[in-house]
Scaffold this motif. Sequence first.
Motif, short mmCIF file in Angstrom:
data_model
loop_
_atom_site.label_atom_id
_atom_site.label_comp_id
_atom_site.label_asym_id
_atom_site.label_seq_id
_atom_site.Cartn_x
_atom_site.Cartn_y
_atom_site.Cartn_z
N LEU A 1 4.51 17.85 -4.17
CA LEU A 1 5.14 16.56 -3.84
C LEU A 1 6.07 16.13 -4.97
N ALA B 1 -7.40 10.89 -4.79
CA ALA B 1 -6.13 11.25 -5.40
C ALA B 1 -6.39 12.49 -6.25
N GLN B 2 -5.54 13.48 -6.13
CA GLN B 2 -5.65 14.63 -7.03
C GLN B 2 -4.52 14.55 -8.05
N CYS B 3 -3.32 15.01 -7.69
CA CYS B 3 -2.23 14.92 -8.67
C CYS B 3 -1.73 13.49 -8.79
N GLY B 4 -1.98 12.66 -7.79
CA GLY B 4 -1.62 11.25 -7.87
C GLY B 4 -0.17 10.94 -7.53
N PHE B 5 0.60 11.94 -7.17
CA PHE B 5 2.02 11.69 -6.94
C PHE B 5 2.24 10.91 -5.64
N CYS B 6 1.41 11.20 -4.64
CA CYS B 6 1.54 10.48 -3.36
C CYS B 6 0.83 9.15 -3.41
N THR B 7 -0.06 8.97 -4.38
CA THR B 7 -1.06 7.90 -4.35
C THR B 7 -0.48 6.48 -4.28
N CYS C 1 0.51 14.03 1.67
CA CYS C 1 -0.25 14.39 0.48
C CYS C 1 -0.42 15.89 0.53
N ARG C 2 -0.01 16.56 -0.52
CA ARG C 2 -0.07 18.01 -0.51
C ARG C 2 -1.36 18.53 -1.15
N CYS C 3 -2.10 17.64 -1.79
CA CYS C 3 -3.28 18.09 -2.55
C CYS C 3 -4.60 17.93 -1.82
N THR C 4 -4.83 16.76 -1.22
CA THR C 4 -6.20 16.42 -0.82
C THR C 4 -6.61 16.93 0.55
S1 FES Z 1 -2.70 13.78 -4.57
FE1 FES Z 1 -1.13 15.21 -4.91
S2 FES Z 1 0.20 14.81 -3.30
FE2 FES Z 1 -1.47 13.53 -2.85
#
Ligand code: FES
Lengths: 165, 797
Positions: free
Chosen positions: B206, A99-105, A136-139
């Motif tokens: 997101l 998880a990076q930003c955790g929004f999708c987590t 997920c836009r980050c990982t």
């Molecule tokens: S961790 Fe940022 S969108 Fe998945």
Amino acid sequence: MTTHSITVTVNGESVRRAVQARLHLIDFLRGDLGLMGSHVACEHGVCGACTVRVDGAIVRGCLVLAASLDGASVETIEGVSDRGEIRDLQDAFIARNAAQCGFCTPGMLMCAADLLGSNAQPTRAEIREHISGNYCRCTGYQAIVDAIETTALKRVSSDAGGAKP
Amino acid sequence: MSAIIDPAALDRPNSYIGKSVPRPNLPKLVEGRGQYVDDVVLPRMVHVAFVRCPHAHALIKRIDAKDALAVPGVLRVFTGQDLAVVCDPWVAVLVHLAGMKSAPQYPLPLVRATWHGEAVVAVVADTRALAEDGVSRVLVDYDPLPAVADMETALAPGTPLIHPELGDNLCFQRINESGDVAAAFKAAHKIVEATFHTGRHTGVTLEPRSILADYNKGSGKLVVHHSTQAPHMMQGVFAKQLRMAEGDVRVICVDVGGSFGIKVHVYPDEVATVAIAKLMGRPVKFIADRLESFGSDIHARDHRIHGKMAVDAEGRITAIDIDDLTGIGPYSVYPRTSAIEGNQVINLVGGPYDFANYRAKTTVVLQNKTPTCQYRAVGHPIAVTVTEGLVDLAAEALGMDPITFRLKNLMRDDSYPRTSPAGMKFEGLSHIKSLGRLMDMIDYPALRAEQDAARAKGIYRGIGFAAFIELTNPSPFMYGIGGARISAQDGCSVRIDPDGSVVAATGVTEQGQGTEGIIRQIVAEAVGVAVGAVRVITGDTQNTPYGGGTWACRGAGIGGEAALQAGLATRAAALEVASAMLQAHADTLDIVDGNIVDRATAIIRMPLSELTRIVYFRGDTLPPGLPRELMQTRHFITKEYPFAFTNGIQACWLEVDVETGLIKLLKHWVVEDCGRIINPLLVDEQVRGGVVQGIGGALYEHCAYSPEGQLLVGSMADYLVPMAAEMPDIEVGHIETPTRESLLGAKGAGEAGTAGAPAAIMNAINDALRPLDAQVLAQPFSPERILQALGKVPMRG
Ligand code: FES
Ligand code: FES
């Protein structure tokens, strides 16, 4: 606007509310119940950030109407966490930085738990396929696939070793 | 170099720099217990939604809000005129970009709307749903005007002027020339030439853009919960535009659901939200929905570049000539401006290579589309696509292997410091070593053999390479010298609390990349405590030292160095007190694992918590003149080099289905040199996430417009971002060339993946298609474009 009275079990607790016909489950959970763990990212059923369980099956909270859930049982990331059901999966996400930003987590975890519930030993391709509706836009996904794969392997080996009580 | 960051000392207690320590933010995030802006609920909070312009360009003749105000729950409706009473317009230019111009922009337009998706009227209601009901009942009488959609004709005579007072639709132009380009092309053995298009993308964080503004009429203070990368910058912006004292504005961002450059800009609808909060004196929330995100989040990368490269008979690059054109929408975006991307393209083309003659022109034009600005890896993917595309064409023209050609032309690892023909100063890079490392990872001969074997069976596979440089750790040369109040320095305060735990407050911010994690590691090691004993505070202008936040990969290099210095100073301050308490010379003492120890024997003399007990509660027992400053603040800014460049190389291995035009990514490799690595796990995931974002731009993502300037993407089903099933596993390797600008030696790592991936993919596709005599140069490389290149479907008019 018509309102409907519903009684829903949410994370094991019974709640009764009057809801407008147009209210989506995700807005009911976040707005009416203050359960902020499930997120809203598209409201079109595309991204999976709002994934929660209704009667044991995962659904997109932005597509389900709250009024349709009278008598249903809903479970969110908060409830699943409190019960410790996916502690190992969550630990694997932490260890692997999945998880990076955790929004999708939270949605991703609900989806991954669903996969592991029906397929104890998924291949990497099966994992990728199953989580394909969760953006997920980050990982870049690899760490997520790794964390799910590690959890599956650990569960299988601890089952084989008879380690479970 | 201090032992504190000597990787050889990794097994000392509390040596966390260089180790894959898990992030402190994750336990709450995996339980859904983070706090994003939309999770914040305040008493008397109301919601705002916006009426958005359905035309690319239109006169706003009349606004009728009567029906909207009749909706139960709708409280107020605001127009541009209403907000202009409390809010000043802004103009986004930088004085060091000579000749740059743009027009004043208001939170809501006064007379004309200039792009499809621009917020025109604000409706405030008890809930978001009611605000949307209100929006659907506002009548706006528009008079559609001719739109400037095509950037190629934006400057042509007869094209309407978007802002007549500017005289033309030119925002900025820069020409850079060094060496004798004409002579080099004249003497060339071979010249290759091509036109590239990089396509319009957007960031699709997101978590959509989110803001909650709370103005207290009694205290005159404004608190803004904002999903932003730069809280201090936004504090200044809100204060200035709303005519308030900076000290009366506080910006807070707890968790941010992805940013990628999207959340470092000033958005009119967000400023409008703050202005409305000030007018109404109650908390106002705005959360963009996905449809409005596509039309109002900044777009980026809409460039067309003609490129030309000259090579000599030995296969050396002798000259590069590029002509870049970009359309940026109707306004340059405040305060970074929309000219920086084109400027970066000029600065970065040819970056990895040793050549002398360079001519580059960028032309930045206004048009009636969503404004563009800085998005992850600003300009890099464009510059790398052009450079690496020309490099492969040159290698092909010479009949040379692309790796042999790159080895011949990459800057030698022992040739630094040096300055590029574009004027970039390089302190130390490792192109040759990185390429060597890549060759170790990929087994190139085996891939070529596999490619041949597959071709014999009618399967078209290709391998593509992309060497790159990445600009990180920016100095004021990027924005500050242009007059923008964007801080290039950053600070960190470290203190030891009474229980012996440590708090670090930093001006850099967390967007998921791991800032809090690395700051915790650095401070724990610097002070000499376990990582678990350090708490990190970010994202609050009231509680952190003034800083720039997160942009241009500065968190580790700038924020990390400030944290290291503050931590070391705090350790020294604690040892000074310990020395008085223990009657021992400070040099003979150390702090290890939260204890004061004898440096030579490691014997514990007392826990840190005993020292803090005395300092905080029994200061009377210490010598009266003894300093007991257990809180230290340090700031850091780059010194000699305007930027710390990193470098690396990527390789992509893929298969093109020549019947369907579909691309299957088989494997991707990256070698990156970001200097000192603080946490390998986080760096690798930054690289992987960056590569996948680059893949998105190369293959799927496109802000498509109609010829009339209508945005054709309305949902995530229209604008495709990478999904798990299509993504390859990505192997990441490292070379470490620390910068000597700081003790820490770290450079940035967040954008390299995005910088190089599109070019590697383009080259791999063209490598696969070479036997079929087809090539693609316009992103996204969609199935349709592949089939067009193969002559299987007609080009669209
Ligand atoms: S961790 Fe940022 S969108 Fe998945
Ligand atoms: S918010 Fe429900 S699927 Fe995206």
